[in-house]
Scaffold this active site. Structure first.
Site, mmCIF file in Angstrom:
data_model
loop_
_atom_site.group_PDB
_atom_site.id
_atom_site.type_symbol
_atom_site.label_atom_id
_atom_site.label_comp_id
_atom_site.label_asym_id
_atom_site.label_seq_id
_atom_site.Cartn_x
_atom_site.Cartn_y
_atom_site.Cartn_z
ATOM 1 N N ARG A 214 0.859 -1.182 0.000
ATOM 2 C CA ARG A 214 0.000 0.000 0.000
ATOM 3 C C ARG A 214 0.897 1.235 0.000
ATOM 4 O O ARG A 214 1.922 1.268 0.708
ATOM 5 C CB ARG A 214 -0.904 0.021 1.245
ATOM 6 C CG ARG A 214 -2.097 -0.897 1.150
ATOM 7 C CD ARG A 214 -3.101 -0.411 0.106
ATOM 8 N NE ARG A 214 -4.259 -1.281 -0.023
ATOM 9 C CZ ARG A 214 -4.345 -2.280 -0.902
ATOM 10 N NH1 ARG A 214 -3.351 -2.554 -1.728
ATOM 11 N NH2 ARG A 214 -5.444 -3.009 -0.966
ATOM 12 N N HIS B 79 -1.145 0.813 -10.073
ATOM 13 C CA HIS B 79 -1.806 -0.173 -9.213
ATOM 14 C C HIS B 79 -2.392 -1.348 -10.016
ATOM 15 O O HIS B 79 -3.606 -1.558 -10.031
ATOM 16 C CB HIS B 79 -2.904 0.512 -8.371
ATOM 17 C CG HIS B 79 -3.189 -0.239 -7.090
ATOM 18 N ND1 HIS B 79 -3.579 0.370 -5.930
ATOM 19 C CD2 HIS B 79 -3.139 -1.565 -6.799
ATOM 20 C CE1 HIS B 79 -3.766 -0.533 -4.987
ATOM 21 N NE2 HIS B 79 -3.503 -1.720 -5.494
ATOM 22 N N GLU C 39 -3.504 7.816 -4.040
ATOM 23 C CA GLU C 39 -3.982 7.385 -5.363
ATOM 24 C C GLU C 39 -5.289 8.064 -5.718
ATOM 25 O O GLU C 39 -6.138 8.236 -4.846
ATOM 26 C CB GLU C 39 -4.170 5.863 -5.360
ATOM 27 C CG GLU C 39 -2.833 5.158 -5.310
ATOM 28 C CD GLU C 39 -2.961 3.640 -5.318
ATOM 29 O OE1 GLU C 39 -4.022 3.115 -5.713
ATOM 30 O OE2 GLU C 39 -1.993 2.995 -4.926
HETATM 31 C C1 DGY Z 1 -5.618 -5.652 -3.416
HETATM 32 O O1 DGY Z 1 -6.314 -6.618 -3.731
HETATM 33 O O2 DGY Z 1 -5.539 -5.263 -2.256
HETATM 34 C C2 DGY Z 1 -4.852 -5.000 -4.520
HETATM 35 O O3 DGY Z 1 -4.108 -3.937 -4.077
HETATM 36 C C3 DGY Z 1 -5.763 -4.600 -5.660
HETATM 37 O O4 DGY Z 1 -6.126 -5.709 -6.366
#
Ligand code: DGY
Length: 325
Positions: A237, A284, A266
């Site tokens: 993240r 992402h 984001e």
């Molecule tokens: C998640 O699943 O947490 C990813 O970051 C997005 O698919």
């Protein structure tokens, strides 16, 4: 029963839901605002949300009929899980099905940074390829280097398998130490602290969830502890890394490079990252394979179906909090 799917998604999940319930599918981005979601949520029994869906305390309190939130992602930092628990609303996510795709992407970032793939290709496309050159785009080799993995869950382990395949040594730091047989299986050595991991790694790959403890875990001080040619990879993240501090470290060449799939704010990307050298930035996409997104869709829908149909042991691995009753 009524289900709100915040936006269209690949896979059969929406059809599975439509076969059973009254389903509304929003437009892309339509429910990315708390106000908009709060206005409509009151009439729904289930919400199939995306990472961009702000499932805040106010939204949850407005969801008087809400029984489950099924997040189309493994991470669920967009959901106020404490309030959901207090209100007895179950939260589910999509673990396991995206492990390999995410680890592939982390490795793709690593190879791109280590071998300067983006930069070399850009030059070629700009018509600057003037033949093989002894000094052309010298990168760094992975074999024999040390991969430090922060967060040794499913994706961290999948990254470890890949790193071992590339002849790397593996260190890890995690909330809990793995069982000795798992350390052996993943050829991974535990280090006691994140500081030690940061200092010893040639490649530092982040695979932890975003929590108050991991927010800005990679800050100015830790970036200063990294080896000068070390590479940072983040597919976890964005807020795990202090982006401004990272951009500064890259501009000052105090680390070797970075590969990022996630960002602090984001879809905004820190402007100094956009101009930083030795840096590969992706929008992402770590879980973005057709196979994975289809599996995520089916899993997210099946969590809703099993819960609304009162079969709580189906899809239990996806349950974050069990409804109070
Ligand atoms: C998640 O699943 O947490 C990813 O970051 C997005 O698919």
């Amino acid at each position: 029963m009524r289900v709100l799917v915040t936006e269209p998604q690949p896979g059969k999940g929406i059809d599975l839901l439509k076969a059973r319930y009254d389903v509304t599918v929003g437009e892309r981005g339509e429910y990315d605002s708390e106000e908009r979601l709060g206005e409509v949520i009151g009439s729904y029994h289930a919400l199939l949300s995306c990472l961009s869906t702000p499932v805040t305390s106010d939204v949850l309190r407005a969801g008087k009929k809400l029984r489950i939130i099924s997040n189309y992602a493994v991470g669920y930092n967009n959901i106020d899980v404490e309030t959901a628990r207090e209100l007895g609303i179950l939260v589910s996510n999509t673990p396991e099905v995206l492990t390999e795709a995410t680890a592939d992407c982390a490795f793709a970032l690593l190879l791109s940074v280590a071998r300067r793939i983006r930069e070399a290709e850009d030059r070629l496309r700009a018509g600057e390829f003037d033949g093989w050159h002894p000094f052309g785009f010298l990168g760094t080799e992975l074999s024999g280097k040390t991969a430090g993995i922060y967060g040794m869950g499913r994706i961290g382990r999948a990254f470890a398998r890949r790193a071992h395949g590339f002849g790397m040594k593996i260190l890890y730091n995690n909330l809990e130490r793995l069982k000795p047989e798992d350390e052996k299986k993943y050829h991974a050595r535990w280090v006691d602290s994140l500081d030690e991991l940061v200092r010893e790694s040639d490649v530092l790959s982040l695979h932890c969830p975003l929590t108050p403890e991991t927010r800005h875990a990679i800050n100015k001080e830790r970036l200063a502890m990294m080896k000068q040619d070390a590479i940072l990879i983040n597919t976890a993240r964005g807020p795990v890394v202090d982006e401004a501090a990272l951009a500064e470290a890259l501009h000052e060449n105090s680390i070797g490079g970075a590969g990022l799939d996630v960002f602090e704010m984001e879809p905004k990307v820190h402007p100094d990252l956009l101009t930083a050298p030795d840096c590969v930035l992706l929008p992402h996409i770590a879980s973005a394979t057709r196979e994975t997104r289809a599996r995520m869709s089916a899993l997210a829908a099946s969590s809703i179906i099993s819960h609304l149909e009162g079969k709580p042991d189906h899809a239990i691995p996806t349950l974050v909090y069990q409804r109070n009753s």
